[in-house]
Scaffold this motif. Structure first.
Motif, short mmCIF file in Angstrom:
data_model
loop_
_atom_site.label_atom_id
_atom_site.label_comp_id
_atom_site.label_asym_id
_atom_site.label_seq_id
_atom_site.Cartn_x
_atom_site.Cartn_y
_atom_site.Cartn_z
N ASP A 122 0.81 -1.22 0.00
CA ASP A 122 0.00 0.00 0.00
C ASP A 122 0.84 1.27 0.00
O ASP A 122 0.30 2.37 -0.09
CB ASP A 122 -0.89 0.03 1.24
N VAL A 123 2.15 1.14 0.17
CA VAL A 123 3.00 2.32 0.30
C VAL A 123 3.47 2.78 -1.08
O VAL A 123 4.00 1.96 -1.84
CB VAL A 123 4.21 1.99 1.20
N PRO A 124 3.27 4.05 -1.40
CA PRO A 124 3.74 4.55 -2.70
C PRO A 124 5.23 4.31 -2.88
O PRO A 124 5.99 4.30 -1.91
CB PRO A 124 3.43 6.05 -2.62
N ALA A 125 5.65 4.14 -4.13
CA ALA A 125 7.03 3.73 -4.42
C ALA A 125 8.05 4.70 -3.85
O ALA A 125 9.08 4.28 -3.32
CB ALA A 125 7.21 3.57 -5.93
N ASP A 126 7.78 5.99 -3.94
CA ASP A 126 8.80 6.93 -3.47
C ASP A 126 8.86 6.99 -1.94
O ASP A 126 9.93 7.15 -1.36
CB ASP A 126 8.59 8.33 -4.07
N ASP A 127 7.72 6.78 -1.28
CA ASP A 127 7.75 6.67 0.17
C ASP A 127 8.50 5.41 0.60
O ASP A 127 9.25 5.41 1.57
CB ASP A 127 6.32 6.61 0.73
N ARG A 128 8.29 4.34 -0.14
CA ARG A 128 8.97 3.09 0.18
C ARG A 128 10.48 3.25 0.06
O ARG A 128 11.24 2.82 0.92
CB ARG A 128 8.48 2.00 -0.77
N ALA A 129 10.89 3.91 -1.00
CA ALA A 129 12.33 4.13 -1.19
C ALA A 129 12.89 4.99 -0.06
O ALA A 129 13.96 4.70 0.49
CB ALA A 129 12.58 4.79 -2.54
#
Lengths: 144, 144
Positions: A122-129
């Motif tokens: 559920d976490v957006p890719a840039d937040d995950r990074a």
DNA sequence: TATTGTTATACTCTATAACTATA
DNA sequence: TATAGTTATAGAGTATAACAATA
């Protein structure tokens, strides 16, 4: 709407909850392959190369050298790691991953990564990074 | 240069290291105010209002109800919390924060937040926000 | 004497199950 | 009988210190 920063939970509480959740998800995956959590940590630490001493291996995974021994006994008994005396200093035991150990590690890691993928789905890719980048910066691996 | 994603440490390993570090920094701050970690968790959980039952309080901080009791005994003995039987159902004990407890909590929280600030000092502001946002999303507080 | 790995001991933490008092 | 809180017991996890082999 984001929480005002002074009303958010402490970092300790947030991390505690997350660690518990990761452990709950991860333990059964490893158990299905007959591996305990710390055994997996040992296998993973050996992936990049043999450990020159058991004490160094223990430090690498953030454990005491005395508590490492049960894991090594188990893993050696199953032929997943090998302990050989260092010819240069026979007090030391060099710990290496066997081919079987490497194969088992690959399977475990695939399961763990799939679990993590689901957890972070559920976490957006840039937040995950940013999340992973921050973890690595704030809790870097021990030097060596 | 960022690590290739399949070579990074597992989430479990990253989180384990960070939790250990946070605990190492936080424990002495709390000890200086005579508070143990779980005692602080109890005080913090009561900040937003009394707990209607001890079992609910235990669940809120992710603990077993039996292990909560020692903390409550300590805190009640110091006059930081109060346990009163619920008039509606005298089996229940309503746990409330006393003014002294609220004051101590404020001091502890200030120390903890300052520690966190130092820990995250090197992290760019937007990464920090993404980090906290992700923690909150992946490990939300228990419903209630 | 100092160090590596090992074992042994005690201590803490945790989980489970009784016990009491209310309902 | 069922539930909230408490207590007691046993088990797992952890830290510390002794021990044997090697340097």
């Amino acid at each position: 709407m984001p929480q005002p920063d002074d009303r958010r939970d402490d970092l300790g509480a947030l991390l505690h909850r997350l660690v518990r959740r990761v452990l709950e998800l991860e333990t059964p995956l490893l158990a299905a392959r007959g591996v305990e959590m710390w055994d997996y940590a040992v296998l993973a630490a050996l992936e990049s190369g043999p450990a020159q001493t058991q004490a160094r291996l223990a430090a690498a995974i953030g454990r005491d050298k005395t508590r490492l021994i049960a894991s090594l006994d188990r893993l050696e008994g199953r032929g997943l790691v090998a302990r050989e005396p260092d010819p240069a200093d026979r007090r030391n035991r060099i710990v290496t991953l066997t081919p079987d150990g490497r194969a088992l590690l690959a399977g475990c890691r695939a399961d763990v990564r799939a679990m993590e993928e689901g957890l972070l789905a559920d976490v957006p890719a840039d937040d995950r990074a940013a999340f992973l980048r921050t973890l690595l910066r704030v809790a870097p691996p021990p030097a060596g």
